[in-house]
Write an enzyme that holds these catalytic residues in place. Structure first.
Site, PDB file in Angstrom:
ATOM      1  N   MET A  79       0.813  -1.212   0.000  1.00 41.49           N
ATOM      2  CA  MET A  79       0.000   0.000   0.000  1.00 41.49           C
ATOM      3  C   MET A  79       0.852   1.270   0.000  1.00 41.49           C
ATOM      4  O   MET A  79       2.067   1.219   0.212  1.00 41.49           O
ATOM      5  CB  MET A  79      -0.922  -0.002   1.220  1.00 41.49           C
ATOM      6  CG  MET A  79      -1.912  -1.156   1.252  1.00 41.49           C
ATOM      7  SD  MET A  79      -2.931  -1.184   2.746  1.00 41.49           S
ATOM      8  CE  MET A  79      -3.939   0.297   2.501  1.00 41.49           C
ATOM      9  N   HIS A  80       0.186   2.391  -0.236  1.00 38.59           N
ATOM     10  CA  HIS A  80       0.707   3.749  -0.023  1.00 38.59           C
ATOM     11  C   HIS A  80       1.715   4.231  -1.051  1.00 38.59           C
ATOM     12  O   HIS A  80       2.100   5.398  -1.034  1.00 38.59           O
ATOM     13  CB  HIS A  80       1.360   3.895   1.362  1.00 38.59           C
ATOM     14  CG  HIS A  80       0.601   3.296   2.495  1.00 38.59           C
ATOM     15  ND1 HIS A  80      -0.710   3.602   2.760  1.00 38.59           N
ATOM     16  CD2 HIS A  80       0.970   2.387   3.448  1.00 38.59           C
ATOM     17  CE1 HIS A  80      -1.107   2.931   3.824  1.00 38.59           C
ATOM     18  NE2 HIS A  80      -0.121   2.188   4.252  1.00 38.59           N
ATOM     19  N   ASP A 236      -2.558  -5.073   0.450  1.00 42.61           N
ATOM     20  CA  ASP A 236      -2.050  -6.388   0.833  1.00 42.61           C
ATOM     21  C   ASP A 236      -2.693  -6.940   2.096  1.00 42.61           C
ATOM     22  O   ASP A 236      -3.018  -8.138   2.163  1.00 42.61           O
ATOM     23  CB  ASP A 236      -0.523  -6.375   0.957  1.00 42.61           C
ATOM     24  CG  ASP A 236       0.012  -5.226   1.803  1.00 42.61           C
ATOM     25  OD1 ASP A 236      -0.786  -4.452   2.374  1.00 42.61           O
ATOM     26  OD2 ASP A 236       1.249  -5.097   1.879  1.00 42.61           O
TER      27      ASP A 236
END
Length: 483
Positions: A79-80, A236
């Site tokens: 992520m991110h 995830d």
């Protein structure tokens, strides 16, 4: 047949399941991380795509008849990550990853200038999130910022390559800090705080929805008789929850991967920004989740193994039976920490090393330190209203029975261990692909068969509670001393 593609930090994994969710084949390809400056962490987006192509090519060569019958593809990913694309959909710079710490000053400024990051976004503004990364680019690479037409998360860049669509799911998009998490929609106010608009964002879909179809040339390359749908997928951790069946309120998992996670599913948006809890949308509709996240779980054990020129399995194999906490304390803050400290500058360390301290004691201390940090996460989730009696273990560290015994006794929960030990994000992604292809979530996200359940050990619970109390005093003492 259904495929799950998981874009991890260290590898891309592809799995192929049949209609009963039995594993037909799998393939993985390694990835590397670039660290051009201290606290920076980057990857080349086209490296993800190249690894996906190779993994899918291997599946097509190994099981061509099964690949011909694929109906759905699901995606998961770390992520991110800030993947900045120009008008030609080409990356403008390397992706800034989840564990990059360069934007600490931008975080403080964004929190002060736009309090709705804490309310609508539901999370502290941390360097790991996407929004402060874009603010860093805006301030330090203005020519790149001006050319940015789209900002995609890592798995959504892979989706673009698969389908030609700019789309993202709710769970992953919640980790950007631009989402109104309760409404499951982009927030114009939060986007404006970093100089962006909805035009820079992908369209939003639920994780179990169809986001597009596989390109015709890729269907031909991989021998698919009809174009499979590509599901929205998930970040995830949300995808891992789908893999272990943690999709109903009160269910959850503990992950011992590169990072460590305590994950609990909720029926509503439930933030706790004071303790740096992550409150996100789930990958299934009308569902949310909370996470306590530590940045270095198996990363801590891997660091020790590399330092001692040993393998992680060798080190944990030397432990024998756990009879109590290690006399040595370890703070697992190799790259800073998220829950509960939100401190990008704190670093790891041992306390209590003596003449007779050997590598067994150091290994034990590392396992304890990660478990203590996960206890911090559990306490933060409980303060936000979550309650959980059992967790499913996922991630490579879950292969260590000793580690799970420590965690179960410290968190005072039962830990269920899946039978084959590999029920993670790729399985959840494949299940989301199945839901998108069949048009239903019914019966898709069941719990996998378990090999064992690890109960808290009464002989360890009190001793570990006492040790945790002592360990908790180290962080404030270090900060007071200026570390």
């Amino acid at each position: 047949m259904f495929i799950g593609l998981d874009i991890g930090t260290s590898s891309v994994k592809a799995i192929l399941l049949d209609e009963t969710q039995a594993l037909i084949a799998s393939a993985s390809e390694p990835l590397t991380v670039q660290r051009p400056h201290p606290s920076w962490s980057e990857q080349d987006p086209d490296g993800w795509w190249s690894a996906c192509e190779k993994a899918m090519d291997r599946l097509a060569a190994e099981v061509p008849s099964a690949m011909a019958a694929v109906k759905g593809i699901g995606l998961s990913g770390h992520m991110h990550g800030a993947t900045l694309l120009g008008v030609d959909d080409q990356p403008l710079r390397p992706c800034i990853l989840w564990n990059d710490g360069r934007s600490a000053s931008q975080c403080a400024e964004l929190e002060a200038s736009e309090p709705k990051f804490l309310s609508l976004g539901g999370n502290r503004v941390m360097p790991g999130f996407t929004a402060p990364k874009l603010q860093w680019v805006r301030e330090n690479e203005p020519e790149v910022f001006e050319k940015t037409a789209k900002v995609l998360l890592p798995k959504d860049y892979v989706r673009l390559k698969l389908t030609g669509e700019h789309a993202g799911d709710m769970s992953d998009s919640a980790g950007t800090l631009w989402l109104d998490v309760a409404k499951r929609d982009w927030s114009d106010e939060l986007l404006a705080a970093t100089g962006l608009t909805r035009e820079h964002m992908p369209r939003l879909v639920e994780g179990s929805e169809n986001s597009g179809q596989l390109r015709a040339e890729l269907c031909q390359r991989w021998g698919m008789s009809a174009a499979p749908v590509v599901a929205g997928g998930g970040g995830d951790n949300a995808a891992s929850a789908c893999g272990v069946g943690a999709v109903t309120p009160g269910s959850g998992f503990v992950s011992l991967g590169t990072s460590g996670v305590v994950f609990v599913t909720n029926d509503k948006f439930s933030p706790n920004v004071e303790s740096a809890v992550h409150a996100f949308c789930h990958a299934v509709p009308s569902t949310w989740h909370q996470m306590g996240v530590i940045l270095s779980a198996t990363d801590s054990l891997n660091w020790l193994a590399n330092t001692l020129d040993a393998s992680p399995a060798d080190l944990t194999g030397e432990l024998g039976e756990i009879t109590g906490p290690s006399p040595v304390h370890f703070l697992p803050y190799l790259g800073g920490e998220r829950t509960p400290h939100n401190d990008v500058d704190i670093r790891a360390g041992f306390y209590g090393i003596a003449h007779d301290t050997d590598r067994r004691a150091l290994t034990h201390a590392v396992l304890d330190g990660v478990a203590f940090a996960l206890k911090d996460c559990m306490a933060a989730l409980e303060a936000a209203g979550s309650s959980v009696e059992r967790l499913t273990a996922v991630g490579g560290g879950s292969r260590s029975a000793a580690w799970l015994e420590i965690i179960a006794s410290l968190l005072n929960v039962t830990i269920d261990v899946p039978a084959d030990g590999d029920f993670g994000a790729s399985l959840g992604a494949a299940r989301l692909g199945q839901a998108a292809a069949t048009g239903t979530v019914d019966g898709v996200f069941t719990a996998p068969p378990m090999s064992t359940s690890i109960e808290p050990r009464s002989d360890l619970t009190n001793a570990y509670a006492d040790a945790y109390g002592r360990w908790r005093q180290l962080y404030p003492a270090l900060k007071q001393a200026g570390f």
